[in-house]
Every structure is written in structure tokens, then in C-alpha cells.
Design a protein around this motif. Structure first.
Motif, short mmCIF file in Angstrom:
data_model
loop_
_atom_site.label_atom_id
_atom_site.label_comp_id
_atom_site.label_asym_id
_atom_site.label_seq_id
_atom_site.Cartn_x
_atom_site.Cartn_y
_atom_site.Cartn_z
N UNK A 197 4.07 -5.95 -6.22
CA UNK A 197 3.08 -5.01 -6.76
C UNK A 197 2.87 -3.90 -5.74
N UNK A 198 3.02 -2.66 -6.20
CA UNK A 198 2.85 -1.48 -5.35
C UNK A 198 1.63 -0.69 -5.79
N UNK A 199 0.89 -0.19 -4.82
CA UNK A 199 -0.20 0.74 -5.11
C UNK A 199 0.39 2.05 -5.60
N UNK A 229 -7.59 4.20 -3.29
CA UNK A 229 -8.04 2.85 -2.98
C UNK A 229 -7.70 1.88 -4.09
N UNK A 230 -6.69 1.03 -3.90
CA UNK A 230 -6.23 0.17 -4.99
C UNK A 230 -7.27 -0.87 -5.39
N UNK A 244 0.81 -1.21 0.00
CA UNK A 244 0.00 0.00 0.00
C UNK A 244 0.85 1.27 0.00
N UNK A 245 0.20 2.37 -0.28
CA UNK A 245 0.89 3.66 -0.27
C UNK A 245 1.44 3.97 1.12
N UNK A 246 0.69 3.62 2.14
CA UNK A 246 1.16 3.85 3.49
C UNK A 246 2.44 3.08 3.75
N UNK A 247 2.51 1.84 3.23
CA UNK A 247 3.68 1.00 3.46
C UNK A 247 4.92 1.52 2.74
N UNK A 248 4.77 2.08 1.53
CA UNK A 248 5.96 2.59 0.84
C UNK A 248 6.21 4.08 1.11
N UNK A 249 5.34 4.70 1.88
CA UNK A 249 5.61 6.05 2.34
C UNK A 249 5.18 7.16 1.40
#
Length: 256
Positions: A131-133, A138-139, A59-64
């Protein structure tokens, strides 16, 4: 109706293939509904009715992702009728643990240099198959991206992290990652090996606004815009991506 097969020779003669990438910002209103596919495929295909399960997504939160860079409301579109494959033009020799930092830099570049409100792509896949959002909103939903000018409606933009010049093997996990996204996000009843007719929403691509283009359901960016994207080697792997996406959907529907 515009047809790439009829225009290929003309475009090859008029405009040399350039190393450039062109997107348009998503529209908030006035996007015409995409044309429905007409006719049957020329060859019989196994039934592909249901999307495959969702892949694991960082998620976006995970990759910052920097959510403060976003200042506009998210625009949503219809279920995906097409997937456009891109590349990011990063050097191919990156380490996969560097990807979050690369994505943060890319988001800042898309906002500050390109003038968009966020990452242009809906998803990014690295050479390890992760795979990155990409674009926020909302992916699991159908977010309108800024990836394929004139054809952001009812489509998904997937970018492969790298350059992929001719003669350089494309990592197998990356091919599988793109196929997993396509198998999951394409609307029910869509065959990833088939064709689709889409209507252009502006004059910035090869297709004038309001005209139809007949394209592969999984197409490269260069199929609709004069660009090198998604790289020579990755473009050559699109047939394998289509077949793998179809296999996943058939398998998911209990037909494999």
C-alpha cells in the motif's frame, strides 16, 4: 433520488462502455455535506463498529514524491463514507520493485497532463499487496482526492496498479491490500457490505449536481462515471473485497 439500478439499462443503451478515466479536482469550498444513510439493510449483518488497524503504508517520502509539484493547499474532508476502487491502466507485468518509479511518473502525469496539483488517488496498491500513500496531506487524515468526479467528499480513492482485463486473475495480495485500506479508513459504524447515499457535487458524473446516488459502500469507479475503470477482472472482485473488509472490521472489534 438517482439510482444506478434504475438507470443501468438506459446508460447501456445510450453510451457504450468506454476505456477512459475521469476525475475532478478537489473543491476548496462549497462542498455540500453528504446525505446520511437512511433505513436499515435488507439482511441482518454482524455489528461492524470500529475500523480495523492501519495497514503498513509506504509514504510519499519513501517512494520519492516530488513535493515541489504541489502548489495548492491540501483540502480535507469528512470521515470516509465510501471507498471508490480504480485502476491505473499500467501493464500488469510490472515488477513490484519498479513501483516507486511508476508512481513518480504518474504524479508528474497527473500534474502536467491532467492539471491537478498532485496524485489524484489517496492510495495505490500494487500486485504484491503493498500500500502506497498517494495524494499528499497525511495518509492518516481524510484528504480530499481527485479520483471520482462529483463524489470526492467524504470518500477515499484507492487505485490498483495495473489493467485487469477480463479473464486475467487478480492477484490475491492486491485484493487483500484494498480490503485493508477500506477496513481501516471507513468511518466507525460503516459496514463495507452495505449501501450508502451520497450527493453529487457537480454534473460531470452520471448523477446531476445536488441529486442523491445510492451506491455500495465499496464501489468501482464505473458505478458513478462512464468508464471501464477499475478493469473487468478487478470489478468482478469487489464482492470479495467487501467481505474481506467487513471481516477485518468485525475481527478488529472483537467479533470474529
Amino acid at each position: 433520488m438517482w439510482s444506478w439500478s434504475r438507470q443501468a439499462v438506459l446508460w447501456a443503451a445510450v453510451v457504450p462502455l468506454a476505456v477512459l478515466v475521469t476525475w475532478d479536482a478537489p473543491r476548496t469550498a462549497g462542498e455540500p455535506p453528504q446525505a446520511r444513510r437512511q433505513g436499515a439493510p435488507e439482511r441482518p449483518l454482524p455489528a461492524v463498529q470500529q475500523p480495523a488497524p492501519a495497514p503498513d503504508v509506504v509514504t510519499r517520502d519513501a517512494w520519492g514524491a516530488d513535493e515541489e509539484l504541489r502548489t495548492e493547499a491540501v483540502t480535507y474532508t469528512g470521515a470516509a463514507r465510501a471507498v471508490f476502487v480504480h485502476h491505473t491502466s499500467h501493464p500488469d507485468d510490472y515488477d513490484c520493485d519498479e513501483v516507486p518509479e511508476m508512481l513518480r511518473s504518474m504524479q508528474a502525469d497527473h500534474v502536467s497532463r491532467m492539471g491537478w496539483d498532485d496524485v489524484g488517488y489517496n492510495f495505490v496498491v500494487d500486485k504484491c499487496g503493498t500500500v502506497y500513500e498517494g495524494r499528499g496531506g497525511g495518509y492518516e487524515r481524510y484528504v480530499m482526492g481527485a479520483h471520482t468526479t462529483g463524489f470526492n467528499s467524504d470518500s477515499v480513492g484507492v487505485a490498483a496498479l495495473g489493467e485487469f482485463p477480463a479473464g486475467v486473475p487478480v492477484p490475491e495480495p492486491l485484493i487483500e491490500g484494498i480490503a485493508r485500506i477500506a477496513a481501516w479508513k471507513l468511518r466507525p459504524g460503516t459496514d463495507p457490505r452495505g449501501q450508502v447515499r451520497l450527493v453529487s457535487t457537480n454534473d460531470a458524473s452520471r448523477v446531476p449536481e445536488g441529486e442523491e446516488a445510492e451506491l455500495a459502500v465499496i464501489s468501482g469507479h464505473r458505478d458513478i462515471v462512464e468508464t471501464y475503470c477499475p478493469g473487468e477482472a478487478l470489478y468482478g472482485e469487489l464482492p470479495r473485497i467487501r467481505e474481506e473488509a467487513a471481516r477485518l472490521r468485525i475481527e478488529g472489534a472483537g467479533g470474529g
